[in-house]
Design an enzyme around this catalytic site. Structure first.
Site: not given
Lengths: 568, 568
Positions: B40-41, B78, B297
């Site tokens: 994912g991200p 990185d 959050e």
């Protein structure tokens, strides 16, 4: 980005500089000239400030220091510094060398552990100069502020608690005249600075361009130039995917609009299917000025807000469609403040199938469409992309988002010219059939699939009209009669979009059918994914036949033996 | 969170430890036991790893080191380190003292400036021990790894490029047997460690509880205990807002479910109208273990995913509704991986009116509802909140989100007991009228407004049924007949929700009316905002009358002189 705790200071500053009388400003953007940014999530103010400093840097390079010569000062709270968006923006400010950005911040009343010192160290490690002063040491403060004027990096000044208690200050507070008195020369100096600036400006050879850009007016003959630049650039387009033509539009725009400032995230690039070469984003030559935001999409979106709020530039950014989730807080602030800017979101659709479900947008379109003041464009062909680019530039209510797909579906079935209406009205009829039994409504690359499905249906004697809705917001603004003529009065309506069907009931009605993604994507080549979710001409055709059969409407159509109906 | 570049390493590790044969794993969560997190991200993996380490910390405190005793190793890129979410998670890992978390990272092939060194410095400033080793210096690597075993902080090991060129390594690569040979003792040691763990486990006095929690089974008599705990806790509830009863539910749950782990963002607290005291969040005594995530959050939501993926805990977090925008990338990963967790989102509605439009949710509900596998609950009364808590605990498909409002609308008009159906089915009839002319459909605090509006309409002889839909996902799963009976066959349908109307067509049909927010909020007390957007009983009543008049349906209702109809 004023917070409630900063209000007294803001009111005092306004009073001292003679800008305002005794009234305390309301915390609402647009309600008071001193409120430059709407209050919002922590850290957005840091990013917006970096954007304002970047706008100054960009404009001063174009118009020279005689016209553009100012600094961005930020009074931040300690919590702002600890947020992800502030740390991303800090990295961008360091990378861009925004030496005219200075931020003053005080530690929290109760610091747990060394969190404030840690924040300072992180800014120091992001290309900032960090200075510490005692909040009651006037010479130290003066020298720290003076040092920012010579700084080659953005500066963070930590105002540490004074050795004396603050209450003693309150006790010795002199009467108001003694406090405001020393400020009068400051106010007079400001007025004089402004007068001499106006004199320089009146004689400046770039005065017209500067004025036009600051007023956000377009250059004369913009339409003609833009059309010509588009046609010229399209000659060297690599394919006819909407991503390629969307980026071509950006190149064309950068040829004719010097105020365009484009930030790019590395996610705007996408790997080609072979995994060897980068496709997607190519920086326009005129913009290849190093405004590369790397992986910091959230910081980038916050900086974009500052660019727009500063004025004099048309901010634009490019990133992958999936990263809009990370940019949302900032994008929402732009919509709230009705700031005009352009988001180019590449890599939409199921193109990045092999990377896993985490990279395939599903609910992003719906969540963008649900946001007020925001226009979402999802064109389906190069000509639609051009219309969408125009409409996005015309959109005045807030940010415009162009959702671009690297896939090249329409190479097989090129879209016919519009039968009724135009993409500029948000939705139109791509291919009309008299006495339609079915209306296929799609957007983006799925329009070509809908056209193909309509051909299949025609072979089964089912008359299907194909409608494209590249922009829901614009289409919803059209008169009821236009919408009705496009969508058709009765008959089965089928929505086709490689995304969540949430919200599609608006166009499909209670009896409509949606073909799209009811779950997250998965790892597979894009074509296999389209098949898995049934977004193919054959699957749509079968679904339509099934629904017509169930609803009994098929009986209205002349029956033929099926084997024959399947065509030659 | 494997990335494509890590695949060969992962495949080699699996082969060396004898877990897998020659096949390369697919990059999909759930497809292969070695893929512990979906791709994912960037940065989400760092946060998930911190969550796994936190789960180990929490469980080892409960069950002791004889049962729970392991470390979390991360091979990061990185770019992961430079993202906002990774930097937030790094701060949380430092704050929680996750000394069993170790991350190995290599600099990028082409480092621009000192970005990698900056990343290391930022982690060092976030409570991490940072060590640098040369990637070909085996003794240095061994000693760095050994040092992590004694570490009192999370550790980051930067593996700097070796002095020799990597190609020389490839040339001298020994045959496979020589490489796999030295790993056999490692694999054998692992098997032996596991056997002795199984022996300890068989004799452990907390074996049953440990097994139950790891299998995600509920304790025996859970339903009874939970109901009793709820009733007990509700006795000390401060008011009957859904926020108060939602938090009461959390307190009750923490009394009876030891596996509950709750992370809290400071945004979960909200200022009271007087601005003097904090209301909203009160940490349950059993959970007041310092898992305070402050302003981070996004990092918190990423950590929550790791907690859930580790297993043995029921992860829960509390934050303000508005911050869901910041948490979305992580929340989406949880939905994609179908991880069960609870989000308590406080401060919904127009309660925080005075803080400006930036704090008022508008499109958040729609964007959550558009996300697959996610259940959104927006209860309207304490009894609905209880039902929603139960349904949220029962929701197996992914995360459950409870949207809670601090406002206390229903104090004026307490909701009647359900006329038909139940909140547990996602939607039900709050107040039935025979031969209804109008159906008022609402959620959350707007249900009370709908009930009040129905009373106004009754005085005008317009029969209105009130329907509450606290959970769209559950309601959509009900049989067609149930939904039809709740929503009513014909007549005007009016949707009422203090949010964007996007997606409401699903329940209202093409002729329906939506009363809500078509724009962002603004600064004003909550009551004034409800009036501004026309979300009041009077305004709804007028709108209904107008629509009935226009559509001609009003003629079906017995007419009375208007002055009289307005009531006594």
């Amino acid at each position: 980005m004023p917070s409630t705790t900063m209000l007294p200071l803001l009111a005092a500053m306004l009073r001292l500089t003679g800008t305002d009388s005794h009234s305390t400003p309301v915390l609402e953007y647009g309600e008071h000239p001193a409120i430059e940014v709407a209050p919002g999530p922590a850290g957005q103010g840091v990013a917006a400030a970096a954007g304002m400093a970047l706008a100054e840097q960009v404009l001063s390079r174009r118009f020279g220091r005689s016209l553009v010569n100012h600094r961005t000062w930020v009074l931040a709270q300690d919590t702002d510094l600890a947020t992800g968006v502030a740390m991303e923006a800090a990295q961008l400010a360091g990378r861009f060398g925004l030496d005219r950005l200075a931020m003053l911040v005080a530690p929290p009343a109760e610091d747990r552990g060394s969190e404030f010192a840690d924040s300072l160290a992180r800014f120091s490690a992001s290309g900032w100069t960090v200075r510490k002063v005692a909040a009651d040491d006037l010479p130290a403060i003066t020298s720290a502020l003076a040092a920012t004027l010579r700084a080659r990096k953005p500066t963070l000044i930590a105002c540490l608690p004074p050795s004396s208690t603050p209450s003693s200050l309150a006790v010795h507070l002199p009467p108001e005249e003694e406090l405001t008195g020393p400020w009068s020369p400051t106010a007079r100096r400001g007025a004089s600075t402004r007068r001499s600036w106006l004199r320089r400006f009146a004689r400046h050879r770039q005065r017209d361009a500067f004025e036009r850009e600051l007023m956000r007016h377009r250059p004369a003959l913009f339409q003609e130039d833009w059309h010509r630049a588009w046609l010229w650039r399209m000659r060297s387009a690599l394919d006819n995917s909407t991503q390629e033509s969307g980026l071509t539009g950006l190149h064309a725009l950068s040829d004719i609009l010097p105020e365009l400032v484009c930030l790019t995230a590395s996610s705007a690039y996408s790997m080609s299917a072979t995994g060897e070469e980068q496709t997607g984003w190519r920086a326009p030559p005129a913009l290849a000025s190093g405004l590369d935001c790397g992986i910091q999409e959230h910081g980038m979106a916050g900086v974009l807000n500052g660019l727009s709020l500063h004025g004099g530039v048309l901010p634009c950014c490019a990133a992958s469609m999936m990263t809009v989730d990370r940019m949302r807080s900032a994008l929402r602030m732009a919509a709230l403040m009705r700031q005009k800017m352009l988001y180019l979101l590449t890599g939409d659709g199921l193109a990045l199938g092999d990377g896993g479900g985490g990279w395939q947008p599903v609910e992003q379109l719906a969540s963008l469409r649900a946001t007020p003041n925001l226009a979402v464009f999802r064109p389906g062909s190069p000509s639609e992309t051009f219309k969408c680019w125009e409409a996005a530039l015309d959109w005045q209510g807030g940010p415009a988002v162009l959702v671009l797909c690297p896939q090249n579906h329409n190479s097989a079935v090129p879209l016919p010219p519009p039968s009724y209406g135009s993409a500029a009205r948000g939705g139109y009829v791509v291919q009309q059939q008299e006495n339609r039994l079915v209306t296929l409504i799609a957007s983006g690359p799925e329009v070509a699939i809908a056209v193909e499905a309509s051909h299949h249906l025609a072979r089964r004697d089912i008359r299907a009209t194909v409608v494209s809705i590249p922009c829901w917001e614009l289409f919803a603004m059209q008169p009821q009669t236009y919408r009705q003529k496009v969508l058709g009065g009765k008959g089965l309506r089928v929505g086709i979009e490689a995304a969540s069907g949430f919200g599609w009931e608006r166009w499909l009605g209670p009896e409509g059918v949606f073909v799209g993604m009811d779950d997250f994507g998965t790892s597979a080549p894009a074509n296999a994914l389209y098949e898995r979710f049934g977004i193919t001409a054959e699957a749509i055709c079968k679904k339509v036949e099934h629904h017509l059969f169930v609803s009994g409407a098929a009986r209205a159509a002349p029956h033929q033996p099926r084997a024959h109906a399947r065509g030659p």
